[in-house]
Scaffold this motif. Structure first.
Motif, PDB file in Angstrom:
ATOM      1  N   PRO A  25       0.825  -1.215   0.000  1.00  0.00           N
ATOM      2  CA  PRO A  25       0.000   0.000   0.000  1.00  0.00           C
ATOM      3  C   PRO A  25       0.857   1.261   0.000  1.00  0.00           C
ATOM      4  N   PHE A  26       0.226   2.394  -0.312  1.00  0.00           N
ATOM      5  CA  PHE A  26       0.955   3.664  -0.346  1.00  0.00           C
ATOM      6  C   PHE A  26       1.463   4.012   1.037  1.00  0.00           C
ATOM      7  N   ASP A  27       2.737   4.419   1.075  1.00  0.00           N
ATOM      8  CA  ASP A  27       3.365   4.860   2.326  1.00  0.00           C
ATOM      9  C   ASP A  27       4.261   6.041   1.967  1.00  0.00           C
ATOM     10  N   GLU A  64      14.598   9.671  -2.716  1.00  0.00           N
ATOM     11  CA  GLU A  64      15.933  10.085  -2.271  1.00  0.00           C
ATOM     12  C   GLU A  64      16.999   9.082  -2.677  1.00  0.00           C
ATOM     13  N   SER A  65      16.625   7.817  -2.778  1.00  0.00           N
ATOM     14  CA  SER A  65      17.583   6.767  -3.137  1.00  0.00           C
ATOM     15  C   SER A  65      17.867   6.742  -4.630  1.00  0.00           C
ATOM     16  N   GLY A  66      16.943   7.272  -5.438  1.00  0.00           N
ATOM     17  CA  GLY A  66      17.176   7.319  -6.878  1.00  0.00           C
ATOM     18  C   GLY A  66      16.563   6.189  -7.669  1.00  0.00           C
ATOM     19  N   VAL A  67      15.447   5.614  -7.184  1.00  0.00           N
ATOM     20  CA  VAL A  67      14.789   4.568  -7.967  1.00  0.00           C
ATOM     21  C   VAL A  67      14.225   5.184  -9.251  1.00  0.00           C
ATOM     22  N   ASP A  68      14.025   4.340 -10.257  1.00  0.00           N
ATOM     23  CA  ASP A  68      13.527   4.822 -11.545  1.00  0.00           C
ATOM     24  C   ASP A  68      12.033   5.095 -11.531  1.00  0.00           C
ATOM     25  N   GLY A  69      11.315   4.396 -10.657  1.00  0.00           N
ATOM     26  CA  GLY A  69       9.880   4.585 -10.621  1.00  0.00           C
ATOM     27  C   GLY A  69       9.235   3.737  -9.552  1.00  0.00           C
ATOM     28  N   PHE A  70       7.908   3.813  -9.494  1.00  0.00           N
ATOM     29  CA  PHE A  70       7.150   3.134  -8.452  1.00  0.00           C
ATOM     30  C   PHE A  70       6.022   2.321  -9.077  1.00  0.00           C
ATOM     31  N   VAL A  71       5.715   1.216  -8.436  1.00  0.00           N
ATOM     32  CA  VAL A  71       4.501   0.461  -8.743  1.00  0.00           C
ATOM     33  C   VAL A  71       3.510   0.789  -7.643  1.00  0.00           C
ATOM     34  N   ALA A  72       2.329   1.279  -8.034  1.00  0.00           N
ATOM     35  CA  ALA A  72       1.343   1.725  -7.048  1.00  0.00           C
ATOM     36  C   ALA A  72      -0.058   1.516  -7.595  1.00  0.00           C
ATOM     37  N   GLU A  73      -1.015   1.545  -6.694  1.00  0.00           N
ATOM     38  CA  GLU A  73      -2.407   1.471  -7.107  1.00  0.00           C
ATOM     39  C   GLU A  73      -2.774   2.751  -7.862  1.00  0.00           C
ATOM     40  N   PRO A  74      -3.706   2.667  -8.839  1.00  0.00           N
ATOM     41  CA  PRO A  74      -4.054   3.845  -9.639  1.00  0.00           C
ATOM     42  C   PRO A  74      -4.420   5.066  -8.800  1.00  0.00           C
ATOM     43  N   GLY A  75      -5.116   4.868  -7.707  1.00  0.00           N
ATOM     44  CA  GLY A  75      -5.537   5.988  -6.887  1.00  0.00           C
ATOM     45  C   GLY A  75      -4.407   6.670  -6.140  1.00  0.00           C
ATOM     46  N   ASP A  76      -3.229   6.033  -6.100  1.00  0.00           N
ATOM     47  CA  ASP A  76      -2.091   6.594  -5.369  1.00  0.00           C
ATOM     48  C   ASP A  76      -1.070   7.263  -6.282  1.00  0.00           C
ATOM     49  N   GLY A 123       7.545  14.082  -6.109  1.00  0.00           N
ATOM     50  CA  GLY A 123       8.749  14.198  -6.931  1.00  0.00           C
ATOM     51  C   GLY A 123       8.468  13.808  -8.365  1.00  0.00           C
ATOM     52  N   ARG A 124       9.326  14.262  -9.267  1.00  0.00           N
ATOM     53  CA  ARG A 124       9.197  13.923 -10.680  1.00  0.00           C
ATOM     54  C   ARG A 124       9.721  12.507 -10.888  1.00  0.00           C
ATOM     55  N   THR A 125       8.859  11.587 -11.216  1.00  0.00           N
ATOM     56  CA  THR A 125       9.232  10.180 -11.338  1.00  0.00           C
ATOM     57  C   THR A 125       8.244   9.472 -12.246  1.00  0.00           C
ATOM     58  N   LYS A 126       8.355   8.164 -12.340  1.00  0.00           N
ATOM     59  CA  LYS A 126       7.423   7.355 -13.131  1.00  0.00           C
ATOM     60  C   LYS A 126       6.605   6.474 -12.184  1.00  0.00           C
ATOM     61  N   VAL A 127       5.365   6.273 -12.554  1.00  0.00           N
ATOM     62  CA  VAL A 127       4.489   5.395 -11.774  1.00  0.00           C
ATOM     63  C   VAL A 127       3.842   4.398 -12.727  1.00  0.00           C
ATOM     64  N   MET A 128       3.876   3.123 -12.341  1.00  0.00           N
ATOM     65  CA  MET A 128       3.257   2.059 -13.121  1.00  0.00           C
ATOM     66  C   MET A 128       2.253   1.343 -12.217  1.00  0.00           C
ATOM     67  N   THR A 129       1.050   1.130 -12.722  1.00  0.00           N
ATOM     68  CA  THR A 129       0.030   0.440 -11.936  1.00  0.00           C
ATOM     69  C   THR A 129       0.015  -1.040 -12.293  1.00  0.00           C
ATOM     70  N   PRO A 130      -0.527  -1.890 -11.437  1.00  0.00           N
ATOM     71  CA  PRO A 130      -0.540  -3.334 -11.711  1.00  0.00           C
ATOM     72  C   PRO A 130      -1.209  -3.700 -13.029  1.00  0.00           C
ATOM     73  N   GLU A 131      -2.104  -2.852 -13.512  1.00  0.00           N
ATOM     74  CA  GLU A 131      -2.770  -3.133 -14.782  1.00  0.00           C
ATOM     75  C   GLU A 131      -1.860  -2.921 -15.977  1.00  0.00           C
TER      76      GLU A 131
END
Length: 324
Positions: free
Chosen positions: A11-13, A22-34, A42-50
């Motif tokens: 879940p979102f935290d 801060e660590s420099g990951v390329d992006g996040f996997v998160a639920e669409p609502g998050d 921050g400026r990053t990429k987000v990918m949802t499970p779909e």
């Protein structure tokens, strides 16, 4: 090669996402609502499970499912619990595979399968305590390359020339620098300005790398001319042990300075490099100690990398080429 590193924020935290940024990951996997919550931090990429397939490998057919999806250009991660042989089988067939990793050891394993590793790693919250280590090791590290002691055979004054200072956005250590030379087949380890003296403070972010025409080794087994580097370029930093990592160029300074032409030899093969005639420019001894070009003598030994000549726009090619 550098890996894409994604962090699973389900879940979102907010603290977890902040650490990831801060660590420099390329992006996040998160639920669409998050997604918007993450993008607000921050400026990053987000990918949802779909948007990707998370495939558990339970039988041989699952390997085929993963290969088919990858060949159809769909993002694929193998679910945590994957084993080496199925991963090897998939990597042998296609590219772009991602692996879900729940610890530092699993991330290291994922990055090294078949000496190539997965292209993407999805780090789960269980591994968050090691996230900075994972990113530093697997994004910055470029593996190791073999360096060889060479004997200096000549040091000559070479008049004035345009030399290139490469200022990176990283702080380098003693024995680290860039591989530079007249030929892509023979490059010298030029130490960063990590050493201070009574007249000049240390500038450990800087490599006074040599003349504008020189080749420099780059990530991905490529080369570039020093004159081509610019702010934002990614360069290869090499340590005296052969360990390599990437650094980003913050600024390039090209100025006319007095130059030296240094020649060295390994088993009958010689190479040359043009370096500025100044105390702060140093090569590296086999023991990892910087040695100034001002005090360098014929017979001294310095670290070099030897290779097969043959590059076209920096890419390795098979062709009869002689560079001197």
């Amino acid at each position: 090669m550098s890996k894409e590193i994604w962090l699973k924020a389900i879940p979102f935290d907010k603290k977890l996402v902040t650490l990831g940024l801060e660590s420099g990951v390329d992006g996040f996997v998160a639920e669409p609502g998050d997604a918007d919550k993450i993008l607000a931090l921050g400026r990053t990429k987000v990918m949802t499970p779909e948007q990707f397939e998370l495939i558990p490998i339970c039988c041989k057919d699952d390997e085929g499912t993963a290969v088919t999806a990858l060949k159809d250009c769909r993002p694929v991660f193998l679910a945590a619990g994957w084993e080496i042989i199925p991963v090897e089988n998939i990597l042998a067939c296609t590219e772009g595979l991602g692996l879900e990793c729940e610890s530092l050891d699993r991330a290291r394993l994922a990055a090294g399968v078949l000496e190539r590793g997965a292209d993407r790693l999805l780090i789960t919250p269980e591994a968050v305590c090691d996230l900075k280590t994972i990113v530093n090791e697997l994004k910055l590290s470029q593996g190791t390359m073999e360096l060889t002691p060479a004997t200096v055979t000549a040091i000559e004054h070479a008049g004035l020339g345009h030399r290139v200072c490469v200022d990176t956005t990283s702080l380098l250590k003693t024995g680290e620098g860039m591989l530079v030379g007249n030929s892509s087949a023979f490059t010298f380890l030029v130490n960063a300005e990590t050493e201070s003296n009574p007249y000049v403070a240390a500038r450990p972010f800087r490599v006074n790398a040599g003349a504008v025409h020189a080749y420099c080794q780059m990530p991905g087994d490529k080369t570039r001319y020093l004159e081509e580097l610019a702010a934002g370029s990614e360069v290869l930093v090499v340590g005296h042990t052969g360990a390599t990592k990437t650094a980003v160029v913050g600024r390039v300074k090209t100025e006319i300075r007095p130059m030296l032409l240094i020649t060295a030899e390994v088993e009958g093969v010689s190479g040359k490099v043009f370096l500025q005639n100044a105390e702060t420019i140093r090569l590296v001894t086999p023991e990892g100690k910087p040695v100034s070009v001002v005090t360098l003598k014929e017979g001294d030994r310095v670290l070099v990398r030897t290779d097969v000549a043959g590059r076209h726009f920096g890419m390795r090619i098979t062709e009869d080429i002689k560079e001197g």
